[in-house]
Design a protein around this motif. Structure first.
Motif, PDB file in Angstrom:
ATOM      1  N   ARG A 149      -8.745   4.973  -7.769  1.00  0.00           N
ATOM      2  CA  ARG A 149      -7.970   4.242  -6.782  1.00  0.00           C
ATOM      3  C   ARG A 149      -8.631   4.405  -5.415  1.00  0.00           C
ATOM      4  NH1 ARG A 149      -4.383   1.550 -10.042  1.00  0.00           N
ATOM      5  NH2 ARG A 149      -3.476   0.836  -8.059  1.00  0.00           N
ATOM      6  N   LYS A 150      -8.523   3.380  -4.579  1.00  0.00           N
ATOM      7  CA  LYS A 150      -9.018   3.511  -3.219  1.00  0.00           C
ATOM      8  C   LYS A 150      -8.137   4.505  -2.461  1.00  0.00           C
ATOM      9  CE  LYS A 150     -11.056  -1.103  -2.969  1.00  0.00           C
ATOM     10  NZ  LYS A 150     -10.997  -2.447  -2.336  1.00  0.00           N
ATOM     11  N   ASP A 197      -4.757   3.360  -1.274  1.00  0.00           N
ATOM     12  CA  ASP A 197      -3.935   2.739  -2.308  1.00  0.00           C
ATOM     13  C   ASP A 197      -2.597   3.462  -2.429  1.00  0.00           C
ATOM     14  OD1 ASP A 197      -3.560   1.090  -4.811  1.00  0.00           O
ATOM     15  OD2 ASP A 197      -3.534   3.093  -5.689  1.00  0.00           O
ATOM     16  N   TYR A 198      -1.625   2.796  -3.064  1.00  0.00           N
ATOM     17  CA  TYR A 198      -0.289   3.394  -3.161  1.00  0.00           C
ATOM     18  C   TYR A 198      -0.277   4.629  -4.066  1.00  0.00           C
ATOM     19  CZ  TYR A 198       1.026   1.766  -7.879  1.00  0.00           C
ATOM     20  OH  TYR A 198       1.113   1.590  -9.238  1.00  0.00           O
ATOM     21  N   SER A 210       0.815  -1.215   0.000  1.00  0.00           N
ATOM     22  CA  SER A 210       0.000   0.000   0.000  1.00  0.00           C
ATOM     23  C   SER A 210       0.848   1.265   0.000  1.00  0.00           C
ATOM     24  CB  SER A 210      -0.930   0.014   1.220  1.00  0.00           C
ATOM     25  OG  SER A 210      -0.180  -0.012   2.425  1.00  0.00           O
ATOM     26  N   SER A 225      -7.433  -2.780  -5.759  1.00  0.00           N
ATOM     27  CA  SER A 225      -6.935  -1.462  -5.362  1.00  0.00           C
ATOM     28  C   SER A 225      -7.758  -0.332  -5.964  1.00  0.00           C
ATOM     29  CB  SER A 225      -5.474  -1.311  -5.783  1.00  0.00           C
ATOM     30  OG  SER A 225      -5.342  -1.474  -7.182  1.00  0.00           O
ATOM     31  N   THR A 226      -8.762  -0.686  -6.771  1.00  0.00           N
ATOM     32  CA  THR A 226      -9.599   0.323  -7.422  1.00  0.00           C
ATOM     33  C   THR A 226     -11.075   0.031  -7.167  1.00  0.00           C
ATOM     34  OG1 THR A 226      -9.754  -0.924  -9.508  1.00  0.00           O
ATOM     35  CG2 THR A 226      -7.907   0.614  -9.263  1.00  0.00           C
ATOM     36  N   ASP A 271     -11.062   1.209   1.978  1.00  0.00           N
ATOM     37  CA  ASP A 271     -10.899  -0.221   1.738  1.00  0.00           C
ATOM     38  C   ASP A 271     -12.192  -0.944   2.088  1.00  0.00           C
ATOM     39  OD1 ASP A 271      -9.964  -2.733   1.307  1.00  0.00           O
ATOM     40  OD2 ASP A 271      -8.485  -2.727   2.918  1.00  0.00           O
TER      41      ASP A 271
END
Length: 221
Positions: free
Chosen positions: A96-97, A100-101, A25, A126-127, A120
């Motif tokens: 992206r969440k 997310d990175y 992450s 991650s999306t 999350d």
């Protein structure tokens, strides 16, 4: 039909490693995997030097990010908001969440990720897809839009963005000319994550930045 039972490689004495860098992450956690490959190839020292060199490029931004995070919400309110997204073939908006990175990259660069309600939900993705109206409610006032051209191809003009949905015309960033697109190779160049963060920082700090000063982003007009 081949009905033979598959045999796990490790049962044959073949070492198996699960590559899980995509689950990191934190963006720099993904880069750190180079140390594993360095260890596997007896080049750990070289791998550590490369890792440290890449982080050195963004060290001032990381320091500022950590200081602002410790300062609390007052500092966050001063940052420009950035939406990172693309439009799917069925008209949904893929974002992206917020944990997310990529979202973290935006924050390290000095921005605030939008939309902010994509927490999350427990799955490994991650999306998340949003309906256009929901995306407008969350990111319509975002200072900067970054179109993710890595998955379905980028855009070359505001007209192309409006062809995907006319509602984009009402977005603040479209009106102010703060729309950018990534190229197709962003996800394929993990070791260049610090350079992408620097790109994001440049567009956050200078609304007149030229494409010649950017590596992974280009302004869309």
């Amino acid at each position: 039909m081949n009905t033979r039972e598959s045999i796990p490689l490790d049962s044959l004495g073949i070492p198996v490693i699960v590559e899980a860098s995509s689950y990191e992450s934190h963006p720099f956690g993904r880069i750190e995997w180079i140390k594993l490959y360095g260890a596997l190839t007896d080049r750990l020292t070289e791998a550590e030097e490369i890792f440290d060199e890449r982080l050195r490029e963004v060290e001032p931004l990381v320091t500022e990010y950590e200081k602002n995070s410790a300062a609390g919400s007052n500092e966050a309110e001063k940052r420009k908001s950035v939406a990172f997204f693309y439009v799917t073939s069925n008209g949904a908006v893929n974002v992206r969440k917020s944990n997310d990175y990529v979202s973290r990259m935006i924050e390290i660069a000095g921005g605030e990720y939008a939309p902010g309600t994509t927490e999350d939900d427990g799955n490994a993705l991650s999306t998340v897809n949003m309906q256009m109206e929901s995306f407008y409610a969350e990111a319509g006032d975002a200072d900067i839009l970054i179109y993710n051209g890595t998955i379905a191809g980028g855009i070359d003009s505001i007209g192309e963005l409006l062809d995907k949905d006319r509602l984009f015309a009402d977005f603040k960033a479209v009106k102010t000319g703060e729309v950018y697109s990534t190229g197709r190779n962003m996800y394929q160049e993990t070791m260049s994550i610090p350079m992408m963060v620097m790109d994001m920082n440049r567009i956050l700090k200078d609304d007149k930045v030229s494409d010649n000063e950017l590596i992974f982003l280009k302004r869309i007009e």
